[in-house]
Write a protein that holds these residues in place. Structure first.
Motif, PDB file in Angstrom:
ATOM      1  N   ARG A  68      31.443  51.508  42.563  1.00 59.79           N
ATOM      2  CA  ARG A  68      30.842  50.217  42.446  1.00 59.79           C
ATOM      3  C   ARG A  68      31.730  49.253  43.221  1.00 59.79           C
ATOM      4  N   ILE A  69      32.982  49.216  43.527  1.00 63.22           N
ATOM      5  CA  ILE A  69      33.431  48.178  44.426  1.00 63.22           C
ATOM      6  C   ILE A  69      33.331  48.579  45.725  1.00 63.22           C
ATOM      7  N   THR A  94      33.365  37.632  41.531  1.00 71.83           N
ATOM      8  CA  THR A  94      33.058  37.511  40.384  1.00 71.83           C
ATOM      9  C   THR A  94      32.719  39.144  40.016  1.00 71.83           C
ATOM     10  N   GLU A  95      31.970  39.773  40.544  1.00 73.16           N
ATOM     11  CA  GLU A  95      31.856  41.331  40.221  1.00 73.16           C
ATOM     12  C   GLU A  95      32.891  42.032  40.303  1.00 73.16           C
ATOM     13  N   LEU A  96      33.518  41.854  41.175  1.00 65.26           N
ATOM     14  CA  LEU A  96      35.015  42.611  41.319  1.00 65.26           C
ATOM     15  C   LEU A  96      35.768  42.502  40.298  1.00 65.26           C
ATOM     16  N   ARG A  97      36.107  41.313  39.975  1.00 62.27           N
ATOM     17  CA  ARG A  97      37.004  40.875  38.567  1.00 62.27           C
ATOM     18  C   ARG A  97      36.492  41.579  37.420  1.00 62.27           C
ATOM     19  N   ALA A  98      35.212  41.155  37.290  1.00 66.77           N
ATOM     20  CA  ALA A  98      34.448  41.702  36.084  1.00 66.77           C
ATOM     21  C   ALA A  98      34.663  43.144  35.947  1.00 66.77           C
ATOM     22  N   GLU A  99      34.523  43.889  37.007  1.00 70.12           N
ATOM     23  CA  GLU A  99      34.403  45.461  37.184  1.00 70.12           C
ATOM     24  C   GLU A  99      35.996  45.912  36.732  1.00 70.12           C
ATOM     25  N   GLN A 101      38.259  44.113  35.026  1.00 64.37           N
ATOM     26  CA  GLN A 101      38.711  43.915  33.788  1.00 64.37           C
ATOM     27  C   GLN A 101      37.937  44.882  32.688  1.00 64.37           C
ATOM     28  N   HIS A 102      36.712  45.249  32.992  1.00 63.40           N
ATOM     29  CA  HIS A 102      36.213  46.307  32.346  1.00 63.40           C
ATOM     30  C   HIS A 102      36.880  47.656  32.171  1.00 63.40           C
ATOM     31  N   ASN A 103      37.722  47.898  33.230  1.00 65.22           N
ATOM     32  CA  ASN A 103      38.291  49.112  33.216  1.00 65.22           C
ATOM     33  C   ASN A 103      39.701  49.080  33.194  1.00 65.22           C
ATOM     34  N   ILE A 104      40.347  47.931  32.523  1.00 62.58           N
ATOM     35  CA  ILE A 104      41.871  47.859  32.749  1.00 62.58           C
ATOM     36  C   ILE A 104      42.395  48.647  31.853  1.00 62.58           C
ATOM     37  N   GLU A 123      42.624  44.899  45.189  1.00 61.00           N
ATOM     38  CA  GLU A 123      42.992  43.786  46.049  1.00 61.00           C
ATOM     39  C   GLU A 123      42.815  43.824  47.518  1.00 61.00           C
ATOM     40  N   ASP A 124      42.831  45.100  48.178  1.00 55.21           N
ATOM     41  CA  ASP A 124      42.121  45.151  49.438  1.00 55.21           C
ATOM     42  C   ASP A 124      40.853  45.067  49.840  1.00 55.21           C
ATOM     43  N   THR A 125      40.169  45.278  48.585  1.00 61.02           N
ATOM     44  CA  THR A 125      38.738  44.885  48.768  1.00 61.02           C
ATOM     45  C   THR A 125      38.538  43.431  48.623  1.00 61.02           C
ATOM     46  N   VAL A 126      39.133  42.543  48.024  1.00 64.64           N
ATOM     47  CA  VAL A 126      39.323  41.167  47.908  1.00 64.64           C
ATOM     48  C   VAL A 126      39.580  40.665  48.921  1.00 64.64           C
ATOM     49  N   ALA A 127      40.688  41.400  49.585  1.00 63.93           N
ATOM     50  CA  ALA A 127      41.156  40.736  51.203  1.00 63.93           C
ATOM     51  C   ALA A 127      40.120  41.037  52.157  1.00 63.93           C
ATOM     52  N   MET A 128      39.535  42.156  52.115  1.00 62.07           N
ATOM     53  CA  MET A 128      38.633  42.461  53.288  1.00 62.07           C
ATOM     54  C   MET A 128      37.380  41.423  53.126  1.00 62.07           C
ATOM     55  N   LEU A 129      36.930  41.171  51.902  1.00 65.15           N
ATOM     56  CA  LEU A 129      35.894  39.883  51.686  1.00 65.15           C
ATOM     57  C   LEU A 129      36.393  38.726  52.184  1.00 65.15           C
ATOM     58  N   ASN A 130      37.444  38.274  51.907  1.00 69.22           N
ATOM     59  CA  ASN A 130      38.172  36.820  52.332  1.00 69.22           C
ATOM     60  C   ASN A 130      38.205  36.783  53.852  1.00 69.22           C
TER      61      ASN A 130
END
Length: 176
Positions: A68-69, A94-99, A101-104, A123-130
């Motif tokens: 999903r990510i 928002t989707e990344l963080r929710a996913e 948190q849902h699986n933590i 974290e790498d996915t967030v960095a790639m997006l930014n």
């Protein structure tokens, strides 16, 4: 005298009863220990079965999380016609963080090193997006952000999402 004889009779009967119980215990002591040992082992095996089921479910959820990510799936799922790159970025974050948190809680049932890899992937996915956002011109559209990130993914020698899935599958196979 009657009282004294009664006390002696009670003492003899109590001693005889105590000796009988001690002999009976000595005779069936091993049987009692074997019974409790087998019963404990049965409960232990039952508990291991439940734990195995929980671990497998955790690994299944992590596989779903990684899928999903993955930007190829995430951007396709969240893209809306005419969306701005800033809105797409906010939606994806928002989707990344929710996913996540849902699986933590799944970290309870998987290898710590695997959980670390999954967290790093997020974290790498967030960095790639930014980073994808930084290289866009001011008048870019959301589709440009998607294209930028997917082009970056295509240039990677090893797909980190596929590598993470391979690690999760390796952990699952070690359970058996």
């Amino acid at each position: 005298m009657n009282v004294q004889k009664l006390i002696i009779d009670i003492a003899v009967l109590a001693a005889g009863g105590g000796i009988t119980v001690a002999i009976a215990y000595a005779l069936i002591k091993n049987d009692i220990q074997t019974y409790f040992k087998l019963r404990f082992q049965g409960q232990q095996k039952e508990g291991q079965g439940v734990l195995l089921s929980l671990r497998l479910q955790a690994y299944e959820r992590l596989i779903l999380f990684v899928e999903r990510i993955n930007p190829a799936n995430l951007l396709l799922r969240l893209h809306q016609p005419g969306i701005s790159p800033q809105d797409l970025q906010a939606l994806v974050l928002t989707e990344l963080r929710a996913e996540y948190q849902h699986n933590i809680t799944q970290q309870l049932y998987i290898e710590a090193s695997t959980w670390d890899v999954v967290t790093k992937l997020k974290e790498d996915t967030v960095a790639m997006l930014n980073n994808g956002m930084k290289s866009l011109p001011a008048n870019a559209a959301g589709v440009d952000l998607s294209r930028n990130i997917l082009q970056h993914m295509a240039q990677m020698k090893d797909n980190p999402y596929e590598l993470t899935l391979a690690l999760i599958k390796k952990d699952i196979h070690q359970l058996f």
